[in-house]
Design a protein around this motif. Structure first.
Motif, PDB file in Angstrom:
ATOM      1  N   TYR A 210       3.419  81.431  19.026  1.00  0.00           N
ATOM      2  CA  TYR A 210       2.365  82.323  18.553  1.00  0.00           C
ATOM      3  C   TYR A 210       2.568  82.664  17.080  1.00  0.00           C
ATOM      4  CZ  TYR A 210      -1.236  85.917  18.828  1.00  0.00           C
ATOM      5  OH  TYR A 210      -2.379  86.655  18.632  1.00  0.00           O
ATOM      6  N   THR A 213       0.200  81.043  14.564  1.00  0.00           N
ATOM      7  CA  THR A 213      -1.229  81.369  14.574  1.00  0.00           C
ATOM      8  C   THR A 213      -1.755  81.630  13.178  1.00  0.00           C
ATOM      9  OG1 THR A 213      -0.973  82.367  16.769  1.00  0.00           O
ATOM     10  CG2 THR A 213      -2.959  82.925  15.537  1.00  0.00           C
ATOM     11  N   ARG A 276      -4.618  90.079  16.491  1.00  0.00           N
ATOM     12  CA  ARG A 276      -4.719  89.363  15.217  1.00  0.00           C
ATOM     13  C   ARG A 276      -5.063  90.353  14.119  1.00  0.00           C
ATOM     14  NH1 ARG A 276      -6.872  85.644  18.869  1.00  0.00           N
ATOM     15  NH2 ARG A 276      -5.864  83.631  18.787  1.00  0.00           N
TER      16      ARG A 276
END
Length: 276
Positions: A210, A213, A276
């Motif tokens: 992750y 990302t 995010r």
């Protein structure tokens, strides 16, 4: 103005006595604090207790959220900036904590660099926004105590720290005067490139994928490892680990005297998305 902070702390503790027994019970169950000596644990308890009085917790009924649960969140927040002066560890945009039972879904509409609109559903275990609340999954907070390299509380509050520059999480938080922005950018760029190269090859990433990302998630995930699996981060990205030691003014791995299940090991849990 350290004298002023000390006076304010003394005044606060006189009005709100520190629940030391509850604190010690909480910290004894948090592997993330096992690296602290007695003086640091005391400082963490006092700072965390003060922080708690500036937080508002929101959770749906019939979810039970105890004082110990709240102290755990406060401990994680203050651990991040524990060795910073009071003037730098203020967390000006941290007020509301929303606790939800488990992972939750968001429907996102995003526009890429080519102007194409994409819609998709995203499952999250935490969420952070500038000037907004921090959302945390209770189940994941509890599970993270047993998995090195994963900590949703640290992850989300690193995002908050990241946003203190211009309200945007971009992997570039406010830096101390002795850390150059050029060095910060170069170090994280090398880590980011290595992670994205692994993903492009279809190879397992050395830390949670992750982190590949975007730069903000790279920072948040690396900090999760820094505090909960420092040996893993140091072995994988020693230059980055050294930079974070300077940035946070602490070295969790250096002072760790007891080992907990999974300590410094690779996280065996499936990768889970965060905000995010």
């Amino acid at each position: 103005m350290q004298w002023l902070a000390a006076w304010q702390r003394k005044r606060f503790l006189k009005r709100h006595p520190l629940p030391e027994a509850a604190w010690r019970d909480v910290l004894s169950r948090l592997p993330v604090t096992s690296c602290l000596d007695a003086a640091a644990r005391q400082r963490l308890m006092v700072r965390g207790w003060q922080r708690l009085h500036h937080l508002a917790f929101h959770f749906p009924e019939p979810l039970t959220w105890t004082l110990e649960d709240q102290l755990s969140v406060a401990a994680h927040i203050e651990l991040i900036t524990l060795y910073w002066p009071d003037s730098q560890a203020r967390w000006p945009d941290v007020h509301d904590i929303v606790v939800v039972p488990d992972a939750f879904r968001r429907h996102l509409v995003e526009t890429d660099t080519a102007g194409v609109i994409h819609e998709h559903d995203d499952e999250r275990i935490g969420e952070t926004s500038s000037r907004g609340p921090v959302v945390l999954s209770m189940n994941d907070m509890q599970a993270d105590r047993h998995h090195a390299g994963v900590n949703v509380i640290i992850h989300e509050f690193i995002h908050k720290l990241d946003m203190q520059n211009d309200g945007v999480a971009n992997g570039f938080p406010p830096l101390h005067g002795d850390i150059s922005s050029r060095r910060w950018h170069a170090t994280f760029t090398r880590v980011w490139q290595d992670l994205t190269d692994h993903v492009a090859r279809g190879a397992p990433t050395p830390i949670n994928e992750y982190a590949a990302t975007d730069p903000a998630e790279c920072l948040a995930v690396c900090c999760e490892y820094f505090f909960t699996a420092p040996g893993r981060l140091k072995a994988t990205y020693p230059e980055l680990h050294a930079l974070l030691v300077e940035y946070f003014r602490q070295d969790p791995g250096l002072k760790r005297t007891t080992q907990h299940p999974g300590a410094d090991g690779y996280n065996a849990r499936p990768s889970q998305p965060a905000s995010r």
